[in-house]
Design an enzyme around this catalytic site. Structure first.
Site, PDB file in Angstrom:
ATOM      1  N   ASP A   1     -36.891 109.998  58.935  1.00 10.56           N
ATOM      2  CA  ASP A   1     -35.534 109.713  58.496  1.00 10.56           C
ATOM      3  C   ASP A   1     -35.330 108.207  58.635  1.00 10.56           C
ATOM      4  O   ASP A   1     -36.065 107.512  59.344  1.00 10.56           O
ATOM      5  CB  ASP A   1     -34.517 110.497  59.334  1.00 10.56           C
ATOM      6  CG  ASP A   1     -33.202 110.686  58.593  1.00 10.56           C
ATOM      7  OD1 ASP A   1     -32.929 109.941  57.627  1.00 10.56           O
ATOM      8  OD2 ASP A   1     -32.433 111.582  58.987  1.00 10.56           O
ATOM      9  N   TRP A   2     -34.308 107.692  57.969  1.00 10.38           N
ATOM     10  CA  TRP A   2     -34.126 106.241  57.881  1.00 10.38           C
ATOM     11  C   TRP A   2     -33.804 105.671  59.267  1.00 10.38           C
ATOM     12  O   TRP A   2     -32.837 106.058  59.901  1.00 10.38           O
ATOM     13  CB  TRP A   2     -33.037 105.948  56.862  1.00 10.38           C
ATOM     14  CG  TRP A   2     -33.573 105.819  55.460  1.00 10.38           C
ATOM     15  CD1 TRP A   2     -33.290 104.815  54.585  1.00 10.38           C
ATOM     16  CD2 TRP A   2     -34.481 106.689  54.757  1.00 10.38           C
ATOM     17  NE1 TRP A   2     -33.975 105.009  53.389  1.00 10.38           N
ATOM     18  CE2 TRP A   2     -34.715 106.143  53.478  1.00 10.38           C
ATOM     19  CE3 TRP A   2     -35.161 107.876  55.101  1.00 10.38           C
ATOM     20  CZ2 TRP A   2     -35.572 106.731  52.535  1.00 10.38           C
ATOM     21  CZ3 TRP A   2     -36.012 108.473  54.162  1.00 10.38           C
ATOM     22  CH2 TRP A   2     -36.205 107.899  52.907  1.00 10.38           C
TER      23      TRP A   2
END
Length: 689
Positions: A226-227
């Site tokens: 995930d970012w």
């Protein structure tokens, strides 16, 4: 023609390999995530874009579809497949290769800020909708990235919280949608969650990434963080993480419309570590801390995934905001809408005048806040949708507008006229019917602070119901809410977040042009105390840990285990007609059991019912739920006609996970229940395994 991936990997330098394992800035400014290619070897860039509710290419517009929970409420995997195809076409037209969707996390508690992005509290329903959606996306030569793996069930403290969860609960509740995405839909990529599971960050979780996902399930695609969710270099590389995203600092990532030096409060603080798969990974390989073969495997996975969706060939043109996509959005909105209560007032037949009331009834509920936000080409509010039907419509806000959280879209700062509950009540008293549009304000980054409707909406509904000839409440919520006014209104329609077609769908449903085809994908409790979050340790957690002490008893399983009467049960939903079920017949074929259920429409109009099949594993030597959903089928039946619904069960539907022996099929007599919800059981039969 597919490239010789092994040959390409052999020709890549270490720097080029690492370039394929981390994100960087998209020169076109559209992609949510961008992996630079290697032009000298003919490797194109890989572009990823947000998309659970519609494509969110930076500074671009797209069809704003209803929220994921609305899609799941249709109980139609085939509708998910059509949605996936449309989503892929819109990603293609913006030059994107992978859609960051679907989100399949289980709705463990009703306060989860991203519940609107997810499908259900039930793993079987979530898995079936996920498979349909992924198959649709991938059929258009666009990759799907299923997220967030795994136990990412809250926004509070999401970067550090550790889900303390048993192996059995993981296997039976939280992992099944991901397993189906991998083994049935052959998803291109899996996104790791921010949180920790049993003390280990998911980007570092060798057991869940390598042993389970890549080993046991045979996943051949690539794992993406995930970012800003990568928390280490060596541990993550060895654990099975393949791509770090976004690979840049937050200030480099935000869209042009946002002042990067003065980020809004809604933008969450992110972990400080960034670009851990850049120079630090190169140094780790050269120092011998990460084996070169590990890097090669990651690169092969990325290239194999790109090849599987045709990145080395001519890319699809795609299409955006087509008439077909608009119709599909409207179909999802109506088929996912759930008629919770109806005292004979719907569909409206004799209403010449309608008072449309509510703080935000003059705006479409496009979605929740955060990375799923979509900038629509067009949108229709409930006020406009109902006004288009040739009836006299009066609009009064009643109370101040509910401020909606947004990051990627502009905030609506328009001045509102003065309003009051008294003015709304006066309008309701003069109309044939009062339609109160109420909503919550869920968003990524934070969890809801309670089940009550925000502002004075409960007070508004109660006051209107005292004077109106007919009162219809339209709920636009991310999940369950309390309804202290329920006994005083005539109908309640849950439309979730309907996207750009909000007002059109509301008009279709209220006037009977479409039937509310949805069934609840989550249990609606009477209060927050009904759910397994009765102390802080269980939600939202203490000392960076949240204890999943309820084990497998999540959602309706929890309500059944503790004999709690819900406000509306899982699977509930009324129709504009009536149905009767005939006696089921069961036929065994080796390890499969075919169940046939006759269903007759005894009403005066065509209607849709969702036949739900539950099993009780009473012969198991461990505690098991009183009933678990194992099959379902949505069916449309003409008035006076009968259809036979056939569903297939197999022996795995009667299994539980033993933490020493693994999946174990229960032997002996068990009950198969057939009904219209988890609490509305129409037929039961016994079966021996």
């Amino acid at each position: 023609m597919s490239p010789d991936i092994s040959s390409i990997v052999d020709k890549l330098t270490l720097a080029e390999k690492i370039q394929l394992l981390r994100g960087t800035v998209d020169p076109d400014g559209k992609a949510t995530g961008f992996v630079a290619g290697v032009s000298r070897l003919g490797i194109p860039p890989l572009r990823m874009v947000d998309g659970p509710l519609g494509v969110r290419a930076m500074n671009e517009r797209a069809t704003a579809f209803p929220a994921s929970i609305a899609l799941a409420a249709s109980w139609r995997p085939s509708l998910g497949r059509e949605f996936g195809k449309a989503l892929a076409r819109e990603a293609a037209v913006h030059g994107q290769d992978v859609v960051l969707a679907p989100g399949v996390n289980i709705q463990r508690v009703p306060l989860g800020g991203r519940n609107f992005e997810y499908y259900s509290e039930d793993p079987h329903l979530a898995a079936r909708i996920a498979v349909g959606t992924i198959e649709g996306i991938e059929s258009e030569d666009i990759g799907a990235m299923v997220k967030h793996y795994v136990a990412n069930n809250q926004e509070t403290n999401r970067y550090e919280i550790s889900a303390e969860v048993s192996e059995r609960a993981l296997r039976e509740i939280y992992l099944p949608p991901f397993r189906a995405a991998v083994q049935e839909a052959e998803v291109t990529s899996v996104m790791t969650a921010y949180n920790r599971v049993n003390g280990v960050h998911m980007s570092d979780h060798a057991y869940l990434l390598t042993d389970v996902l890549k080993g046991e399930w045979g996943f051949e695609g690539f794992v993406t963080s995930d970012w800003w969710g990568t928390r280490s270099t060596v541990k993550a590389a060895r654990a099975g993480l393949d791509i770090e995203m976004p690979g840049v600092e937050p200030e480099e990532f935000v869209p042009d419309s946002v002042d990067a030096e003065n980020l809004p409060e809604t933008f969450p603080p992110v972990p400080e570590a960034t670009a851990l798969f850049g120079e630090p990974l190169r140094e780790a390989v050269e120092a011998g801390d990460v084996d070169g073969a590990v890097i090669d495997d990651k690169v092969e996975r990325v290239l194999r995934g790109m090849d599987s969706i045709g990145c080395f060939d001519e890319r699809p043109d795609g299409a955006v905001d087509t008439p077909g996509h608009r119709t599909l959005a409207r179909d999802i909105a109506t088929q996912g809408a759930v008629l919770l209560e109806n005292d004979g007032v719907l569909p409206l037949e004799d209403a010449d005048s309608i008072a449309v009331l509510g703080p935000n009834a003059d705006a479409a509920k496009i979605g929740g806040g955060g990375s799923s936000e979509v900038s629509a080409f067009t949108q229709t509010s409930p006020v406009d949708g109902l006004s288009s039907r040739g009836v006299d419509v009066t609009f009064e806000r009643g109370i101040p507008s509910i401020t909606e959280s947004t990051f990627f879209n502009e905030t609506d700062d328009a001045e509102r006229s003065e309003t009051s509950i008294d003015v709304a009540v006066d309008a309701a008293a003069k109309a044939d019917c009062a339609v109160v549009v109420a909503q919550d304000d869920a968003t990524e980054f934070v969890d809801r602070d309670g089940l009550e409707l925000p502002g004075r909406q409960d007070e508004l509904i109660a006051a209107v119901s005292e004077v109106a000839e007919q009162t219809v409440v339209v709920l636009r919520t991310s999940g369950s809410v309390t309804m202290p006014w329920l006994d005083s209104v005539d109908a309640v329609l849950e439309t979730w977040y309907s996207g750009q077609v909000d007002g059109e769908a509301v008009a279709d449903l209220l006037f009977g042009d479409a039937e509310p085809g949805g069934r609840l994908p989550m249990t609606f409790g009477r209060s927050a105390e009904d759910y397994p979050m009765d102390d802080e340790a269980r939600f939202p957690g203490l000392d960076d840990e949240v204890r999943y002490d309820e084990g497998i008893f999540v959602g309706y399983r929890h309500f059944d285990e503790h004999d709690i009467k819900p406000l509306f049960p899982f699977g509930h939903g009324l129709t504009y007609t009536t149905f009767e079920y005939g006696e089921p017949s069961l036929t065994e074929h080796a390890d499969e059991i075919s169940v046939e259920i006759p269903i007759q429409n005894t009403g005066t109009r065509e209607g849709t019912d969702v036949v739900q099949v539950y099993v009780e594993k009473s012969a198991a030597p461990v505690p098991t739920p009183k009933r678990e959903l194992v099959a379902f089928e949505a069916v449309s039946v003409e008035a006076g006609e009968q259809e036979t619904v056939t569903v297939t069960l197999d022996h795995s539907d009667f299994a539980y996970f033993d933490e020493r022996e693994g999946w174990t099929v229960v032997r002996g007599k068990m009950t198969v229940s057939i009904g219209r919800s988890s609490r509305d059981i129409r037929l039961q039969t016994e079966i021996s395994i």
